[in-house]
Write a protein that holds these residues in place. Structure first.
Motif, PDB file in Angstrom:
ATOM      1  N   GLY A 128      33.935  39.775  54.291  1.00  0.00           N
ATOM      2  CA  GLY A 128      32.946  40.238  53.331  1.00  0.00           C
ATOM      3  C   GLY A 128      33.356  41.409  52.466  1.00  0.00           C
ATOM      4  N   LEU A 129      34.656  41.664  52.346  1.00  0.00           N
ATOM      5  CA  LEU A 129      35.127  42.765  51.500  1.00  0.00           C
ATOM      6  C   LEU A 129      35.750  42.211  50.223  1.00  0.00           C
ATOM      7  N   PRO A 130      35.713  43.003  49.147  1.00  0.00           N
ATOM      8  CA  PRO A 130      36.371  42.546  47.924  1.00  0.00           C
ATOM      9  C   PRO A 130      37.886  42.553  48.122  1.00  0.00           C
ATOM     10  N   ALA A 131      38.555  41.578  47.556  1.00  0.00           N
ATOM     11  CA  ALA A 131      40.007  41.429  47.728  1.00  0.00           C
ATOM     12  C   ALA A 131      40.752  42.356  46.777  1.00  0.00           C
ATOM     13  N   VAL A 132      40.603  43.655  47.014  1.00  0.00           N
ATOM     14  CA  VAL A 132      41.305  44.657  46.231  1.00  0.00           C
ATOM     15  C   VAL A 132      42.332  45.329  47.133  1.00  0.00           C
ATOM     16  N   THR A 133      43.323  45.941  46.525  1.00  0.00           N
ATOM     17  CA  THR A 133      44.447  46.516  47.267  1.00  0.00           C
ATOM     18  C   THR A 133      43.988  47.486  48.353  1.00  0.00           C
ATOM     19  N   ALA A 134      43.040  48.357  48.051  1.00  0.00           N
ATOM     20  CA  ALA A 134      42.592  49.351  49.031  1.00  0.00           C
ATOM     21  C   ALA A 134      42.010  48.682  50.272  1.00  0.00           C
TER      22      ALA A 134
END
Length: 182
Positions: A128-134
């Protein structure tokens, strides 16, 4: 023939409106989630700081307060600073994933559900997290911690599997799994 094209355009416009409404809702929920994560983080840090102060003020032989009602393994010696409890315990026979914090439990369940070794970038959207580098890097750090504690195995660099297949890792992630497999 014009009415068929018109009907398709109307349906397309309605679908686009639904997608835009859902995207706006996701943005709002993401902002609320980040706010709640921040509040949770502040509370956790406060609890750890209070535990440290209690230990510094405590009498010899005082046990350190820990999260989740679990008792520490032994008596804390005077002068030993206790910052907090181990949130991800070392795996041992009979220990279920239920002892893990929610995000770690979700990660182990996603890895257990996968048919083959998975990477952090594949896990992030499934928890459920956005697929961003962080978020990917944060998840990679959690995966490494789970490997260190014996819950997962990193066969090849960046490829994670469950260390103890079939050991009380139930699939609770079906809410995130829409039938796809990794």
């Amino acid at each position: 023939m014009g009415s068929l094209i018109g009907e398709l355009e109307a349906r397309e416009a309605a679908a686009r409106a639904r997608v835009e409404a859902l995207e706006a809702e996701i943005v709002e929920l993401t902002a609320r989630l980040e706010g709640e994560r921040e509040a949770w983080s502040r509370l956790r840090i406060t609890r750890e700081t209070v535990a440290e102060v209690i230990m510094e003020l405590g009498e010899p032989g005082t046990t350190a307060p820990v999260a989740g009602g679990l008792e520490p393994e032994g008596v804390v010696e005077p002068g030993v600073r206790v910052v907090g409890a181990i949130m991800v315990p070392h795996w041992s026979e009979g220990l279920s994933v239920d002892v893990l914090p929610d995000v770690y439990r979700d990660i182990v369940e996603v890895v257990a559900d996968a048919a083959k070794p998975v990477q952090a970038k594949q896990i992030v959207p499934r928890i459920g997290l956005p697929a961003v580098t962080a978020k990917i890097e944060g998840t990679r750090g959690k995966l490494k911690r789970l490997v260190e504690r014996g819950w997962l195995v990193e066969g090849r660099p960046g490829q994670f599997t469950v260390a103890h297949p079939g050991r009380d890792v139930k699939s609770v992630n079906s809410r995130n799994d829409k039938g796809s497999s990794l």
